[in-house]
Design an enzyme around this catalytic site. Structure first.
Site, PDB file in Angstrom:
ATOM      1  N   GLU A  53      44.882  42.160  42.382  1.00 40.58           N
ATOM      2  CA  GLU A  53      44.535  40.735  42.314  1.00 40.58           C
ATOM      3  C   GLU A  53      43.156  40.523  41.698  1.00 40.58           C
ATOM      4  OE1 GLU A  53      45.051  39.034  46.174  1.00 40.58           O
ATOM      5  OE2 GLU A  53      47.188  39.490  46.257  1.00 40.58           O
ATOM      6  N   GLU A  81      39.146  38.738  51.271  1.00 42.33           N
ATOM      7  CA  GLU A  81      40.325  39.584  51.471  1.00 42.33           C
ATOM      8  C   GLU A  81      41.260  39.261  50.323  1.00 42.33           C
ATOM      9  OE1 GLU A  81      43.477  40.722  51.470  1.00 42.33           O
ATOM     10  OE2 GLU A  81      44.214  39.592  53.188  1.00 42.33           O
TER      11      GLU A  81
END
Length: 717
Positions: free
Chosen positions: A158, A149
């Site tokens: 990210e 995640e």
């Protein structure tokens, strides 16, 4: 561990040690581990996320087992190790969890040990791209299940794409099952003057003629999307001009389909409501298993969360649209970013929308003014009040600024010489528009000075307005060429400011200017005073970022609470010093109700020299209702511009009513002091066990004038 604070005497950000904070408190002090303060805790409180990831992990394990293989799990970016614990609970015998943040990896190891899975789960303090597979590597063999995640609000910010690509190439077996399986980006074109106000200076929001440089108008704006709680924008400030549509899907189980850059097709949106398309609102949904969908949609969200919001692409050139028109929207992405291009059919070439590069500010203005600051500068009521107050100072009929000429025995008007002490402010242009003969603006940052100069030249004021790039608190007579000013003004605003009292740099700069002989003794000052005000609130959701985690999906994560220094019992007092235990939040995004009336903590009289004053201190108590828990003290600054005019636009925009929702200013952040929670009272804060319907919060506030330090305490008694 270091913490930052703003030095009001210099206007600069400084780093302080725990020992310095303890010295100010005159007692031992410990800095809570802010690294773990917000996002990790918020994710762990996201019940929908936790349940659906658990469902996805169960599906992946069953799928691999049904194929006759022993499940072997890799967890990338494990955080507290929650997903690894889920896999271990489902019977997986080997789980490798990697975490790049070494303090977080240490916490994960201890949580794994406390839950009894240290023989199953190996925590590796590395990036996944640094891991090696082999007998002497971090993993003995490649994994056949990947759980991760690592999504942000923009989905891929990210480095999700490069991480998935690398994992498939180096860490996973061919055909590995991935949780999540896919992710889809969804977009909707909207009309919103509020969102558009965060893009660039808008001349029609000012009460005087203001020309904007053409280069600014052509600029694409900030280089990234704006992450906000779109669902909290008032309905009269935003509306869709077309229905949402899917833009692009990423298949994380198919490495051949993944790339570090690309685009969607031209997606046609049929306009359902005539108006202006100011922005594109984007969110995403991910499939963790067949039929298990996790969405960040702002439309009737089932779960409040602050770690995933929605993001907005504000168009540099809004599109006028009519019902039935076709808007062609194309999405582009690279390794870390997502952006859009928009055109109506009549502007579309045969080839459709071409690839456009990632929006990058080419004018410099967006690097000087962030979105919140632009919203503040474009606020018409604020500009109107500043204009009216400045007009009173420059054109007050009872104060003609005259002196008696000794040679001619006649009255002559003293020219208004205005000194502006604020960063990135348009007050200099405002003063010139009202007839000020000479205006000098002090800018602490070179880019800010250059940008303001461009605006001044565009408006033909280069002879009347000069910009000096110098820290306002270090100004000397030489800097201003021995000029003496009879008017000193500020918003006040400084680029380094995060908390309300940070803008008291204006007071120190003004006092320095007086001591240097730059300002006349009878000079007009604007503002003349400031008030630090507060109110007690009950949050609908924001307090959850502070709640202890305890157990999540049956796993004991209390060591994470220990790491965040959450005590077992709720402490009765919280102390704010050197900017600790207080944090800025745009509270219009976080609904709350008033638990008390507004109360004043401190007043600051700018007509006095701060360097000649003793420390300012006060104490008092405020009554609050006990019908619901009180979660925090909210602080903001109000400014008295003149004897007749106040600027009260940084806190509530309407007088709060106890027990009712507060409407907060949308053009600035307020400061929040959360009252401490205890691990044993996760969903209940301060409540007194008496039969009375109200209780008291005792407070004290001390402003150390010699250092520019603010110290406050809030205590339930």
């Amino acid at each position: 561990m270091f913490s930052s604070k703003v030095n009001l005497m210099t206007g600069e950000v400084e780093w302080v040690t725990p020992e310095e904070i303890a010295s100010d408190l005159q007692e031992d002090s410990d800095i809570s581990k802010d690294l773990f303060r917000s996002q990790y805790g918020d994710m762990l409180h996201d019940t929908e996320r936790n349940i659906k990831f658990f469902d996805g992990i169960k599906y992946a394990i069953k799928k691999v087992s049904d194929l006759g293989m022993e499940p072997c799990v890799l967890d990338i970016g494990t955080g507290t190790s929650l997903l690894s614990l889920m896999a271990a609970k489902e019977g997986v015998k080997k789980v490798t969890a990697c975490e790049v943040l070494k303090p977080m990896a240490k916490i994960a190891k201890e949580i794994v040990r406390r839950n009894g899975y240290e023989n199953v789960i190996s925590v590796i303090p590395k990036r996944s791209t640094e891991m090696e597979v082999g007998p002497n590597g971090d993993m003995p063999d490649r994994a056949n299940i990947l759980v991760t995640e690592m999504f942000d609000t923009e989905l891929i910010g990210e480095a999700a794409l490069s991480t998935f690509i690398h994992a498939h190439k180096h860490l996973l077996k061919k055909g590995a099952v991935v949780v999540p399986q896919t992710a889809t980006i969804i977009a909707q074109p909207v009309q919103s003057v509020f969102l558009s106000g965060s893009q660039i200076i808008q001349s029609d929001q000012f009460p005087f003629p203001l020309k904007i440089p053409s280069l600014w108008k052509q600029c694409h704006g900030p280089p990234s999307l704006w992450d906000i709680h779109v669902e909290e924008i008032p309905s009269d400030q935003i509306r869709g001009v077309a229905q949402p549509q899917q833009m692009l899907m990423f298949n994380f189980e198919d490495p051949d389909s993944l790339s570090l850059s690309g685009s969607s097709q031209n997606i046609q949106f049929r306009v359902t409501d005539s108006g202006v398309c100011h922005a594109i609102v984007m969110w995403w949904e991910t499939q963790l298993a067949p039929g298990v969908i996790l969405s960040t949609s702002p439309i009737n969200p089932p779960q409040w969360r602050d770690h995933w919001l929605q993001c907005v692409h504000v168009l540099p050139h809004p599109e006028q649209v009519l019902e039935g028109d076709i808007l062609n929207i194309k999405l582009f992405f690279d390794e870390y970013n997502v952006w859009f291009d928009v055109a109506r059919n009549e502007r579309l070439s045969r080839q459709g929308l071409p690839r456009v590069g990632r929006p990058i500010c080419t004018c410099g203005a967006h690097m000087v003014w962030n979105r919140v600051r632009l919203s503040m500068l474009n606020e018409p009521e604020r500009n109107s009040r500043l204009y009216t107050a400045l007009q009173q100072i420059l054109q007050h009929p009872s104060d003609p600024k005259t002196f008696l000429s000794q040679s001619h025995k006649e009255m002559s008007v003293i020219p208004n010489k205005v000194l502006v002490l604020s960063d990135g402010s348009l007050l200099s242009l405002m003063a010139r528009s009202l007839g000020a003969e000479k205006v000098t603006a002090i800018e602490g940052v070179s880019l800010s000075a250059r940008t303001l100069n461009e605006l001044i030249q565009e408006n033909g004021c280069g002879q009347e307005i000069s910009v000096i790039q110098k820290s306002a608190t270090h100004l000397s007579k030489e800097d201003v060429h021995d000029e003496k000013f009879n008017i000193v003004i500020g918003e006040p605003f400084f680029h380094s400011s995060l908390l309300p009292w940070h803008n008291l740099t204006f007071w120190y700069a003004l006092s320095q200017a007086r001591e240097s002989g730059i300002v006349s003794d009878d000079a007009h000052i604007m503002p003349i005073e400031a008030e630090l005000n507060g109110i007690l609130v009950h949050f609908k959701d924001l307090h959850k970022i502070k709640l202890p985690v305890g157990k999540v999906e049956g796993f004991d994560l209390s060591y994470f609470d220990d790491a965040r220094d959450i005590p077992l019992e709720a402490a009765p007092m919280v102390t704010v010093t050197m900017d600790t235990n207080v944090e800025p939040h745009p509270l219009w995004e976080y609904p709350c109700t008033a638990k008390s009336k507004i109360f004043k903590l401190l007043s600051f009289d700018f007509r006095k020299n701060v360097k000649n004053l003793q420390d300012l201190s006060t104490h008092g108590r405020v009554e609050y209702t006990k019908e619901r828990d009180v979660h925090a003290v909210v602080l903001w600054m109000d400014y008295q511009l003149t004897d007749q005019q106040w600027l009260r636009l940084q806190g509530p925009v309407e007088p709060p009513v106890v027990g009712e929702k507060i409407t907060w200013s949308q053009s600035c952040r307020q400061s929040v002091v959360f009252l401490p929670f205890g691990q044993k009272s996760a969903f209940q804060n301060f409540m007194i066990s008496s039969n009375q319907s109200s209780a008291l919060l005792h407070f004290s506030a001390n402003f150390i004038t010699s250092k520019g330090h603010m110290i406050m305490t809030f205590e339930i008694k």
